[in-house]
Enzyme design. Structure first.
Site, PDB file in Angstrom:
ATOM      1  N   GLY A 105       2.910   0.019  -5.859  1.00  0.00           N
ATOM      2  CA  GLY A 105       3.336  -1.376  -5.867  1.00  0.00           C
ATOM      3  C   GLY A 105       2.175  -2.341  -5.960  1.00  0.00           C
ATOM      4  NE  ARG A 106      -0.881  -2.645  -0.870  1.00  0.00           N
ATOM      5  CZ  ARG A 106      -1.317  -3.103   0.276  1.00  0.00           C
ATOM      6  NH1 ARG A 106      -1.919  -4.266   0.342  1.00  0.00           N
ATOM      7  NH2 ARG A 106      -1.139  -2.411   1.386  1.00  0.00           N
ATOM      8  CE  LYS A 126      -3.855   0.096  -0.411  1.00  0.00           C
ATOM      9  NZ  LYS A 126      -3.954   1.124   0.643  1.00  0.00           N
ATOM     10  CG  ASP A 138       1.360 -10.171  -2.355  1.00  0.00           C
ATOM     11  OD1 ASP A 138       1.232  -8.944  -2.204  1.00  0.00           O
ATOM     12  OD2 ASP A 138       0.845 -11.007  -1.586  1.00  0.00           O
ATOM     13  N   GLY A 139       1.799  -7.408  -4.643  1.00  0.00           N
ATOM     14  CA  GLY A 139       0.837  -6.555  -5.347  1.00  0.00           C
ATOM     15  C   GLY A 139      -0.607  -6.773  -4.935  1.00  0.00           C
ATOM     16  NE  ARG A 196      -6.265   3.772  -3.216  1.00  0.00           N
ATOM     17  CZ  ARG A 196      -5.108   3.986  -2.599  1.00  0.00           C
ATOM     18  NH1 ARG A 196      -5.056   4.064  -1.278  1.00  0.00           N
ATOM     19  NH2 ARG A 196      -3.996   4.146  -3.287  1.00  0.00           N
ATOM     20  NE  ARG A 203       0.180   7.893  -4.242  1.00  0.00           N
ATOM     21  CZ  ARG A 203      -0.335   7.073  -3.336  1.00  0.00           C
ATOM     22  NH1 ARG A 203       0.198   7.020  -2.139  1.00  0.00           N
ATOM     23  NH2 ARG A 203      -1.350   6.300  -3.633  1.00  0.00           N
ATOM     24  CG  ASP A 273       5.136   6.945   0.567  1.00  0.00           C
ATOM     25  OD1 ASP A 273       5.728   7.414   1.559  1.00  0.00           O
ATOM     26  OD2 ASP A 273       4.663   5.804   0.550  1.00  0.00           O
ATOM     27  CG  ASP A 283      -1.834   5.167   0.361  1.00  0.00           C
ATOM     28  OD1 ASP A 283      -2.735   5.038  -0.494  1.00  0.00           O
ATOM     29  OD2 ASP A 283      -0.642   4.973   0.119  1.00  0.00           O
TER      30      ASP A 283
END
Ligand code: AMP
Ligand code: MG
Length: 521
Positions: A105-106, A126, A138-139, A196, A203, A273, A283
């Site tokens: 999502g971001r 990221k 909003d990403g 990253r 995943r 995830d 993450d």
């Protein structure tokens, strides 16, 4: 464009089916492993920190890092021709519940960089802006969480814990609004982007999503791709390859859990995830580090009630997550017996690692019956006495076993009354420990060295990261640079940097970011 030493070869987008639809509109993406999507430009990208080790691995020169193009590329304002930015499509179980499609999502991957040394490294921004998987968010990412991911992932690397890496941290010059504790107090915070880096960001949830939709063809494509790119040593195993692969994922995950437990790391959001197929720490969100030893502790406020992802539970949660992965891979198996066998082997492997951790952390030399029980008694004593985990293990390596008393540990306690109440138990434990070590033929100096190689002195304690964040939010990044530098040598003594090896100060107990963290980042 600079960064001439980098070559991109984007296998993920080349070999797998993509989303035919363009643009960041939020949607369900079926039959595709990713959506092509470009980063959204930011007003004033500025490189504020980088990892010298990661830059070197990628063959980047100081001139590359200093160039304006570098900040543009890693702030998402420019692309090289051979980059093909994408957001990956995946699902996941969040807090034990199937959540359907999630996806990046971001995070936006720029490409897979090939290095002169033969490495393949996916570069991923990221906080680079909205994607089809942003689901109303909003990403973007705030500076505080970006600093936490940047510093901790590099620290983990130096600690010897498998992890995704971080190349750099770019301040975007764009405010990002967050309600840190979801309590109706949103505020604008500085925004940032971390680049990253990992051989693969695949995943568990990437396999769960197609299976949940009955799309076995996509599942098989993803599995074959992962085998070919990320597990090339399993090529030529024919029909057995899927079973061997899952078995290896189980083994890697068992090893990862043992590392987390060894260093006192609590991931905080072990949703499927967020579980790497390569067994990497992946993450960094509301993670934390154990100060006073407490297996019940979790840093994540969102999980404060059930504590599903508490420190002591992590190896069990990993097993649960692996069983989700097994379920996702089951359509590739005629007979699921090998999946069951690997899940059982995970438990055996982890139990072996747990004993090995006890032997290594206590400096016991060769494993004997009762060593794990000795470790468990120490853990109980640490908890009752409210002792700092990191400093307790360090002290065990430093002290003279014959003359050590509970007093040796007094300074490491967070609560004097707890310490006093637990002192007799600690004294008893020290007697057992001395007796156990009496049979160890190694000279004390050798044992000390071995213990110090597995018991770090410097870890990115939550309050240390928060101090660096507070300064960075005022525009002063020196705290980030210094913390990063200290954490390059977590096992060695660094004269003059004792402040980084102290137990958590009293003021940090209730301060946001130091002991409580939310997912809002
Ligand atoms: P996490 O538990 O932080 O790994 O995130 C779970 C899901 O939420 C993932 O699909 C993320 O990409 C997505 N997500 C988290 N924060 C944002 C954000 N600010 N904008 C868009 N998507 C996000
Ligand atoms: Mg995630």
């Amino acid at each position: 464009m600079s960064l001439d030493t980098l070559r991109f070869d984007n296998r993920f987008v080349r070999d797998l089916p993509g989303d035919p639809q363009q643009g960041p509109g939020v949607r369900q993406v079926e039959g595709a492993a990713y959506s092509l999507i470009e980063p959204t430009p930011v007003p004033a990208p500025r490189l504020v920190a980088y990892s010298a080790e990661m830059a070197e691995t990628l063959g980047l020169t100081p001139a590359d890092l200093a160039s304006a193009e570098f900040a543009d590329l890693f702030g998402g304002n420019a692309l090289r021709e051979d980059m093909q930015p994408w957001a990956a499509n995946y699902g996941g179980h969040q807090f034990g519940v199937w959540a359907g499609q999630l996806g990046d999502g971001r995070a936006i991957s720029l490409g897979e960089a090939l290095t002169a040394a033969g490495g393949r490294w996916e570069l991923q921004l990221k906080g680079a802006g909205p994607t089809p998987y942003s689901r109303g968010a909003d990403g973007r990412a705030v500076l505080r969480s970006s600093i936490r991911e940047f510093v901790c992932s590099e620290a983990m690397h130096h600690l010897g814990v498998p992890t995704t890496r971080a190349l750099c941290l770019v301040a975007t010059g764009e405010p990002v609004v967050r309600d840190m504790f979801y309590d109706g107090h949103p505020r604008a915070e500085p925004g940032a982007i971390v680049c990253r880096v990992a051989p693969s960001f695949i995943r568990f949830g990437q396999f769960e999503l197609p299976t949940s939709r009955g799309d076995v063809a996509l599942l098989r494509q993803l599995a074959d791709f992962t085998l070919a790119r990320d597990f090339p040593h399993l090529a030529g195993r024919g029909e057995a390859r899927y079973a061997d692969w899952f078995d290896e994922v189980c083994a890697r995950t068992a090893s990862l859990m043992a590392h987390w437990m060894r260093v006192g790391f609590v991931h905080g959001v072990m949703n499927t995830d967020n579980m790497s197929i390569l067994g990497l720490t992946l993450d960094y969100g509301p993670y934390g580090w154990i100060d006073d030893y407490d297996p019940e502790w979790t840093p994540n406020t969102t999980d404060a009630q059930r504590r599903r992802y508490r420190y002591g539970q992590q190896p069990n949660v990993a097993w649960w997550n692996l069983s989700c992965l097994a379920g996702a891979l089951a359509p590739l198996f005629g007979d699921v017996a090998p999946l069951r066998a690997s899940l059982e082997r995970y438990a055996e492997l982890y139990a072996g690692h747990e004993r090995a951790n006890a032997v290594a952390k206590l400096g016991l030399g060769v494993e004997r019956e009762g060593d794990l029980a000795l470790m468990q008694s120490l853990q109980e004593a640490m908890q009752q006495a409210s002792l700092d985990m990191t400093l307790t293990f360090r002290t065990l390596g430093e002290m003279d076993v014959q003359t050590a008393t509970p007093e040796t540990f007094r300074e490491l306690a967070y609560d004097e009354a707890c310490f006093r109440a637990a002192a007799p138990g600690l004294a008893d434990w020290l007697r057992r420990y001395a007796a156990r070590l009496a049979g160890d033929p190694r000279p004390a100096g050798e044992r000390r060295r071995a213990m110090h190689a597995v018991n770090p002195l410097y870890v990115p304690r939550n309050y240390l990261a928060q101090q660096a964040i507070d300064r960075a939010e005022q525009g002063d990044y020196a705290g980030v640079h210094e913390l990063l530098d200290v954490l390059r040598d977590p096992y060695g003594e660094q004269p003059g940097r004792e402040a980084y090896a102290r137990k958590r100060p009293e003021w940090a107990v209730r301060k946001a970011g130091c002991s409580m963290l939310s997912c809002s980042s």
